[in-house]
Motif scaffolding. Structure first.
Motif, PDB file in Angstrom:
ATOM      1  N   PRO A   1      23.650  37.987 -37.570  1.00  0.00           N
ATOM      2  CA  PRO A   1      24.730  38.188 -37.061  1.00  0.00           C
ATOM      3  C   PRO A   1      25.324  37.895 -35.165  1.00  0.00           C
ATOM      4  O   PRO A   1      24.056  36.390 -35.345  1.00  0.00           O
ATOM      5  N   ILE A   2      26.083  37.827 -35.184  1.00  0.00           N
ATOM      6  CA  ILE A   2      26.689  36.454 -33.598  1.00  0.00           C
ATOM      7  C   ILE A   2      25.990  36.765 -32.580  1.00  0.00           C
ATOM      8  O   ILE A   2      25.126  38.040 -32.679  1.00  0.00           O
ATOM      9  N   PRO A   3      25.027  35.680 -31.863  1.00  0.00           N
ATOM     10  CA  PRO A   3      24.363  36.182 -31.025  1.00  0.00           C
ATOM     11  C   PRO A   3      24.893  36.934 -29.801  1.00  0.00           C
ATOM     12  O   PRO A   3      24.116  38.460 -29.436  1.00  0.00           O
ATOM     13  N   VAL A   4      25.843  37.553 -29.437  1.00  0.00           N
ATOM     14  CA  VAL A   4      26.580  38.655 -28.618  1.00  0.00           C
ATOM     15  C   VAL A   4      26.439  39.906 -29.046  1.00  0.00           C
ATOM     16  O   VAL A   4      26.608  40.948 -29.170  1.00  0.00           O
ATOM     17  N   ASP A   5      26.616  39.864 -30.451  1.00  0.00           N
ATOM     18  CA  ASP A   5      26.700  41.338 -31.764  1.00  0.00           C
ATOM     19  C   ASP A   5      24.809  41.702 -31.393  1.00  0.00           C
ATOM     20  O   ASP A   5      24.285  42.584 -31.445  1.00  0.00           O
ATOM     21  N   ARG A   6      24.105  40.497 -31.972  1.00  0.00           N
ATOM     22  CA  ARG A   6      23.092  40.588 -31.468  1.00  0.00           C
ATOM     23  C   ARG A   6      22.307  41.493 -30.573  1.00  0.00           C
ATOM     24  O   ARG A   6      21.554  42.504 -30.158  1.00  0.00           O
ATOM     25  N   LEU A   7      22.425  40.830 -29.701  1.00  0.00           N
ATOM     26  CA  LEU A   7      22.510  41.669 -28.229  1.00  0.00           C
ATOM     27  C   LEU A   7      22.851  42.696 -28.012  1.00  0.00           C
ATOM     28  O   LEU A   7      22.561  43.688 -27.263  1.00  0.00           O
ATOM     29  N   THR A   8      23.823  43.213 -27.916  1.00  0.00           N
ATOM     30  CA  THR A   8      24.298  44.745 -28.291  1.00  0.00           C
ATOM     31  C   THR A   8      23.578  45.743 -29.320  1.00  0.00           C
ATOM     32  O   THR A   8      23.013  46.701 -28.677  1.00  0.00           O
TER      33      THR A   8
ATOM     34  N   ALA B   1      26.191  30.286 -28.416  1.00  0.00           N
ATOM     35  CA  ALA B   1      25.638  30.905 -28.580  1.00  0.00           C
ATOM     36  C   ALA B   1      24.219  30.024 -28.484  1.00  0.00           C
ATOM     37  O   ALA B   1      22.992  31.313 -29.076  1.00  0.00           O
ATOM     38  N   VAL B   2      24.470  29.477 -28.225  1.00  0.00           N
ATOM     39  CA  VAL B   2      23.179  28.792 -28.490  1.00  0.00           C
ATOM     40  C   VAL B   2      22.216  29.703 -26.831  1.00  0.00           C
ATOM     41  O   VAL B   2      20.847  29.388 -27.041  1.00  0.00           O
ATOM     42  N   LEU B   3      22.618  29.387 -26.086  1.00  0.00           N
ATOM     43  CA  LEU B   3      22.153  30.294 -24.840  1.00  0.00           C
ATOM     44  C   LEU B   3      21.741  31.471 -25.347  1.00  0.00           C
ATOM     45  O   LEU B   3      21.133  32.178 -24.556  1.00  0.00           O
ATOM     46  N   MET B   4      23.003  32.148 -25.539  1.00  0.00           N
ATOM     47  CA  MET B   4      22.341  34.149 -25.614  1.00  0.00           C
ATOM     48  C   MET B   4      20.723  33.684 -26.639  1.00  0.00           C
ATOM     49  O   MET B   4      20.725  34.834 -26.639  1.00  0.00           O
ATOM     50  N   ILE B   5      21.195  32.952 -28.273  1.00  0.00           N
ATOM     51  CA  ILE B   5      20.116  33.176 -28.544  1.00  0.00           C
ATOM     52  C   ILE B   5      18.995  32.729 -27.872  1.00  0.00           C
ATOM     53  O   ILE B   5      17.979  33.761 -28.422  1.00  0.00           O
ATOM     54  N   GLY B   6      18.274  31.992 -26.937  1.00  0.00           N
ATOM     55  CA  GLY B   6      17.331  31.911 -26.302  1.00  0.00           C
ATOM     56  C   GLY B   6      17.282  33.653 -25.614  1.00  0.00           C
ATOM     57  O   GLY B   6      15.928  33.964 -25.307  1.00  0.00           O
ATOM     58  N   CYS B   7      18.034  34.084 -25.257  1.00  0.00           N
ATOM     59  CA  CYS B   7      18.242  35.169 -24.416  1.00  0.00           C
ATOM     60  C   CYS B   7      17.554  36.108 -25.391  1.00  0.00           C
ATOM     61  O   CYS B   7      17.053  36.937 -24.647  1.00  0.00           O
ATOM     62  N   ASN B   8      18.438  36.251 -26.171  1.00  0.00           N
ATOM     63  CA  ASN B   8      18.061  37.416 -27.447  1.00  0.00           C
ATOM     64  C   ASN B   8      17.004  37.595 -27.660  1.00  0.00           C
ATOM     65  O   ASN B   8      15.614  38.154 -27.961  1.00  0.00           O
ATOM     66  N   SER B   9      16.197  36.136 -27.521  1.00  0.00           N
ATOM     67  CA  SER B   9      14.718  35.932 -28.291  1.00  0.00           C
ATOM     68  C   SER B   9      13.823  36.672 -27.200  1.00  0.00           C
ATOM     69  O   SER B   9      12.734  37.228 -27.102  1.00  0.00           O
ATOM     70  N   LEU B  10      14.542  36.087 -25.586  1.00  0.00           N
ATOM     71  CA  LEU B  10      13.103  37.002 -24.914  1.00  0.00           C
ATOM     72  C   LEU B  10      12.880  38.445 -24.236  1.00  0.00           C
ATOM     73  O   LEU B  10      12.327  39.063 -24.047  1.00  0.00           O
ATOM     74  N   LEU B  11      14.614  38.825 -24.593  1.00  0.00           N
ATOM     75  CA  LEU B  11      14.336  39.938 -24.601  1.00  0.00           C
ATOM     76  C   LEU B  11      13.471  40.902 -25.795  1.00  0.00           C
ATOM     77  O   LEU B  11      13.282  42.387 -25.541  1.00  0.00           O
ATOM     78  N   ASN B  12      13.592  40.267 -27.088  1.00  0.00           N
ATOM     79  CA  ASN B  12      13.301  40.769 -28.025  1.00  0.00           C
ATOM     80  C   ASN B  12      11.676  40.693 -28.289  1.00  0.00           C
ATOM     81  O   ASN B  12      11.084  40.826 -29.362  1.00  0.00           O
TER      82      ASN B  12
END
Length: 204
Positions: free
Chosen positions: A127-134, A53-64
């Motif tokens: 949302p859970i980071p993977v769901d936010r990514l969705t 989740a920590v890794l994906m929060i960073g990924c989502n921040s970059l995408l968003n």
């Protein structure tokens, strides 16, 4: 009142994940990655939920192109604890001695994941980071939840195979149906929650 639905959604989601893992028919690609990491590296399945989740929060921040959604980590922590809790409980309660019982266990899990995810996502709280990514991919691609969820699952499927995670017929079913089920449940569950919240606010 909204946060009650948030908690209910997380509880249903984590129970569903535990059911699919216990079924031994294969989990969702993301959960297969968690189990694969737990088996090969150590730590519990829930612990890896938090770490990724920590890794994906960073990924989502970059995408968003926005600040990291730190609140998503709260949901990931609750989810990780919930998964480990339900796995502990179900480990003592479930005895799957036939293909039919495995299929029923997996089916219940898949249903609970769809309902739980739709319920807590509708509260729009962390949302859970993977769901936010969705949701982010849904906006970026201009498609729907089914397409964006399926794309994410395909990526995690490749990673899960490399980690020798629990891939099986259940994984294929999840890739094909999980996004569709989420897309199916979001509208009716959202309407039901809004109706209850409206009644709760307007009632004397």
């Amino acid at each position: 009142m909204k946060y009650i639905f948030y908690v209910i959604g997380i509880l249903l989601l984590t129970l569903g994940i535990a059911f699919t893992i216990q079924s031994d028919l294969g989990t969702s690609p993301f959960d297969a990655v968690l189990v694969g990491l737990s088996i090969n590296v150590g730590f519990t399945v829930g612990s890896w939920e938090i770490i990724l989740a920590v890794l994906m929060i960073g990924c989502n921040s970059l995408l968003n192109r926005e600040k990291p959604e730190v609140l998503g980590l709260i949901t990931a922590v609750i989810t990780g604890i919930g998964i480990d809790f339900w796995l502990f409980v179900l480990g003592d309660l479930t005895t799957l001695d036939s293909a039919q019982s495995q299929a029923v266990c997996f089916g219940i899990g898949l249903l609970l994941i769809g309902i739980g995810t739709a319920t807590y996502l509708h509260t729009n709280f962390a949302p859970i980071p993977v769901d936010r990514l969705t949701l982010i991919l849904k906006e970026i691609t201009g498609t729907n939840l089914f397409v964006s969820r399926t794309l994410i699952y395909l990526v995690f499927l490749i990673i899960a195979i490399l980690l020798d995670g629990p891939i099986g017929i259940g994984t294929v079913v999840t890739v094909c149906l999980a996004g569709l089920m989420l897309n199916l449940f979001m509208h009716p569950i959202g309407k039901a929650i809004d109706r209850i919240l409206t009644h709760f606010v307007t009632s004397p």
